[in-house]
Design a protein around this motif. Structure first.
Motif, mmCIF file in Angstrom:
data_model
loop_
_atom_site.group_PDB
_atom_site.id
_atom_site.type_symbol
_atom_site.label_atom_id
_atom_site.label_comp_id
_atom_site.label_asym_id
_atom_site.label_seq_id
_atom_site.Cartn_x
_atom_site.Cartn_y
_atom_site.Cartn_z
ATOM 1 N N GLU A 333 0.998 -1.265 0.094
ATOM 2 C CA GLU A 333 -0.008 -0.408 -0.111
ATOM 3 C C GLU A 333 1.312 1.211 0.273
ATOM 4 O O GLU A 333 1.853 1.987 0.941
ATOM 5 N N LEU A 334 0.581 1.698 -0.568
ATOM 6 C CA LEU A 334 1.449 3.397 -0.932
ATOM 7 C C LEU A 334 0.803 4.507 0.053
ATOM 8 O O LEU A 334 0.232 4.309 0.108
ATOM 9 N N SER A 335 1.446 5.731 0.510
ATOM 10 C CA SER A 335 1.258 6.347 0.948
ATOM 11 C C SER A 335 0.162 7.562 0.599
ATOM 12 O O SER A 335 -0.788 7.572 1.384
ATOM 13 N N SER A 336 -0.346 7.142 -0.732
ATOM 14 C CA SER A 336 -1.263 7.560 -1.815
ATOM 15 C C SER A 336 -2.713 6.936 -1.512
ATOM 16 O O SER A 336 -3.474 7.521 -1.907
ATOM 17 N N GLY A 337 -2.730 5.725 -1.098
ATOM 18 C CA GLY A 337 -4.017 5.105 -0.746
ATOM 19 C C GLY A 337 -3.597 4.711 -1.531
ATOM 20 O O GLY A 337 -4.915 3.204 -1.681
ATOM 21 N N GLU A 338 -2.898 3.989 -2.713
ATOM 22 C CA GLU A 338 -2.753 3.616 -3.231
ATOM 23 C C GLU A 338 -2.336 1.997 -3.857
ATOM 24 O O GLU A 338 -1.781 1.626 -2.618
ATOM 25 N N THR A 339 -2.768 0.488 -4.114
ATOM 26 C CA THR A 339 -2.579 -0.719 -3.948
ATOM 27 C C THR A 339 -1.306 -0.670 -5.156
ATOM 28 O O THR A 339 -2.059 -0.938 -6.396
ATOM 29 N N ALA A 340 -0.253 -1.308 -4.770
ATOM 30 C CA ALA A 340 0.514 -1.523 -5.945
ATOM 31 C C ALA A 340 1.443 -3.455 -5.900
ATOM 32 O O ALA A 340 1.544 -4.210 -4.332
ATOM 33 N N ILE A 341 2.143 -3.821 -6.896
ATOM 34 C CA ILE A 341 2.640 -4.707 -6.902
ATOM 35 C C ILE A 341 4.584 -4.691 -7.205
ATOM 36 O O ILE A 341 4.808 -3.440 -7.901
ATOM 37 N N VAL A 342 5.121 -5.054 -6.298
ATOM 38 C CA VAL A 342 6.654 -4.341 -6.941
ATOM 39 C C VAL A 342 6.709 -5.563 -8.339
ATOM 40 O O VAL A 342 6.867 -6.907 -8.202
ATOM 41 N N LEU A 343 7.691 -4.948 -8.808
ATOM 42 C CA LEU A 343 7.729 -6.068 -9.782
ATOM 43 C C LEU A 343 10.092 -5.696 -9.453
ATOM 44 O O LEU A 343 10.640 -6.897 -10.092
ATOM 45 N N GLU A 344 10.303 -4.965 -9.487
ATOM 46 C CA GLU A 344 12.495 -4.874 -9.232
ATOM 47 C C GLU A 344 12.435 -3.508 -7.871
ATOM 48 O O GLU A 344 11.953 -2.893 -8.220
ATOM 49 N N SER A 345 13.731 -4.423 -7.763
ATOM 50 C CA SER A 345 13.549 -3.348 -6.380
ATOM 51 C C SER A 345 14.836 -2.447 -7.551
ATOM 52 O O SER A 345 15.945 -2.374 -8.230
ATOM 53 N N ASN A 346 15.071 -1.525 -6.112
ATOM 54 C CA ASN A 346 16.539 -0.293 -7.213
ATOM 55 C C ASN A 346 17.592 -0.795 -5.660
ATOM 56 O O ASN A 346 17.525 -0.194 -4.591
ATOM 57 N N PRO A 347 18.585 -1.290 -6.293
ATOM 58 C CA PRO A 347 19.523 -1.643 -5.875
ATOM 59 C C PRO A 347 20.305 -0.117 -4.858
ATOM 60 O O PRO A 347 20.935 -0.474 -4.009
ATOM 61 N N ALA A 348 20.094 0.953 -5.590
ATOM 62 C CA ALA A 348 20.828 1.926 -4.686
ATOM 63 C C ALA A 348 19.369 2.156 -3.307
ATOM 64 O O ALA A 348 19.860 3.281 -2.771
#
Length: 412
Positions: A333-348
């Motif tokens: 859940e994002l702070s905007s109230g939206e729901t999302a699926i994680v696809l890829e991490s950002n190493p940095a």
């Protein structure tokens, strides 16, 4: 990265249900004002189950400060020179995901074929297994997040093949952490793929029982390690390490495991690796007798088992360090109230991954890709971050429904 000890820190707070808390977690915020509770300090570390029970009486959920949480924070010393933490991705997630999906499908078909052949009295075709694992190793080396995402696309009717595939992939990833070369990774992946072959010989009434197993049923279930050894011994050109892992992946470092009660110095590195990843995937998979546990719940259990010397501590830290807080396939859940699926991490920026937004703040279905490392504010100008991790079933998000959307969009 240098060779000095390094610390993996998570600096944002994460929302958790009280039922998912574990000793060592640092509570920084409640779901109600502190003054409405008996807690004297505004922020404290959970010391025992007594603290959790006290929180349960007053709160439904709390926020955990990941920087101060000892059950997730870890120090990784003296990484092997070939560790994956020293590597850069050779291809992007977008380029690798289609190849990874093809490899996953072919591997699933191969696993089901092996299972059916063994059931009809034939021996394991190790050549087929080696070819499949070789493709898995190549994909993980190019971009591990693509394969990691596919491990989350689970179907209830394909548990055996999905679990074998997942343990294979997690083993390869953890083998890279331990510094294995490509040939060693292929041998390790084969161990992971075949580790549960013995369950073919266990009655499905026991494997799929919805309630707790009786003492007699548990004894039969535990025979899958011995049965797996027998099945693989009957094959041709079988890598001896896969026999060892099938027989010993339920042994514990402190000697409390089964079937032989071996201790850590008696177990191979492959056996220790498969033991860690097998536990993780089993915990996060739905079974007839319980729903899937979320990632952070699994992290807490693995940390506890490592602390009690049931699992190898270095390998447990390696897996958790790679997965992080938001592994590919997580529903957030994002702070905007939206729901999302994680696809890829950002190493940095491990706390700001690339995501697919699937539900807006009103709950309407959408399909919008977003890189949180590049998007710091929502549509209203407010800071944008991940607010909490959710179980896909609890959030009513079917990851399989978005499989084609993700593949088509990334390869358009």
């Amino acid at each position: 990265m240098d060779e000095r000890a390094r610390k993996v820190d998570y600096v944002e707070k994460v929302k958790l249900r009280v039922g998912d808390l574990h000793p060592g977690m640092y509570v920084c915020e409640l779901d109600r004002p502190w003054l409405e509770t008996p807690f004297l300090l505004q922020g404290f570390e959970i010391k025992s189950d007594i603290d959790i029970e006290a929180l349960r009486r007053h709160c439904q959920y709390v926020y955990i400060d990941m920087l101060r949480t000892r059950t997730v924070e870890m120090t990784i010393d003296a990484l092997p020179p070939r560790s994956y933490l020293n590597d850069k991705r050779l291809t992007s997630f977008e380029k690798e995901i289609e190849t990874a999906e093809t490899t996953r499908k072919q591997t699933a078909i191969m696993i089901r074929g092996i299972i059916n052949e063994v059931r009809f009295g034939k021996t394991v075709d190790i050549a087929m297994a080696k070819d499949a694992v070789s493709s898995c190793v190549a994909s993980v080396i190019r971009n591990p997040d693509a394969m990691m995402f596919l491990t989350q696309l689970r179907r209830k009717d394909e548990y055996a093949s999905q679990h074998a595939f997942n343990v294979c992939i997690y083993s390869i990833i953890l083998g890279r952490h331990a510094g294995f070369d490509a040939a060693e990774l292929e041998a390790l992946g084969t161990c992971g793929l075949l580790h549960d072959m013995g369950k073919i010989a266990i009655p499905e009434t026991i494997l799929n029982k919805e309630g707790a197993l009786s003492r007699e049923e548990m004894a039969l279930m535990r025979e899958h390690t011995t049965k797996g050894r027998e099945i693989l011994l009957a094959g041709h050109n079988i890598f001896s390490g896969s026999i060892d892992v099938a027989y010993g992946h339920h042994e514990n470092l402190d000697g409390t495991g089964y079937p032989r009660g071996l201790e850590g110095h008696q177990l191979s590195q492959n056996c220790k690796i498969v033991a860690v990843v097998d536990k993780y995937d089993a915990i996060t998979s739905a079974r007839p007798y319980r729903p899937a546990r979320d990632h952070l719940h699994a992290v807490g259990i693995l940390n506890k088992m490592a602390k009690e010397r049931q699992l190898d501590g270095f390998l447990t830290e390696g897996l958790i360090g790679y997965l992080g807080i938001y592994p590919p396939g997580s529903v957030v859940e994002l702070s905007s109230g939206e729901t999302a699926i994680v696809l890829e991490s950002n190493p940095a920026q491990r706390l700001r991954p690339q995501v697919l937004v699937v539900r807006d703040r009103e709950g309407a279905q959408v399909e919008r890709f977003m890189d949180l490392a590049e998007t710091s504010k929502d549509a209203f100008g407010n800071p944008l971050r991940i607010k909490s991790v959710q179980r896909s079933d609890a959030a009513e998000v079917d990851l399989n429904r978005y499989r084609k959307v993700i593949l088509d969009s990334l390869n358009a």
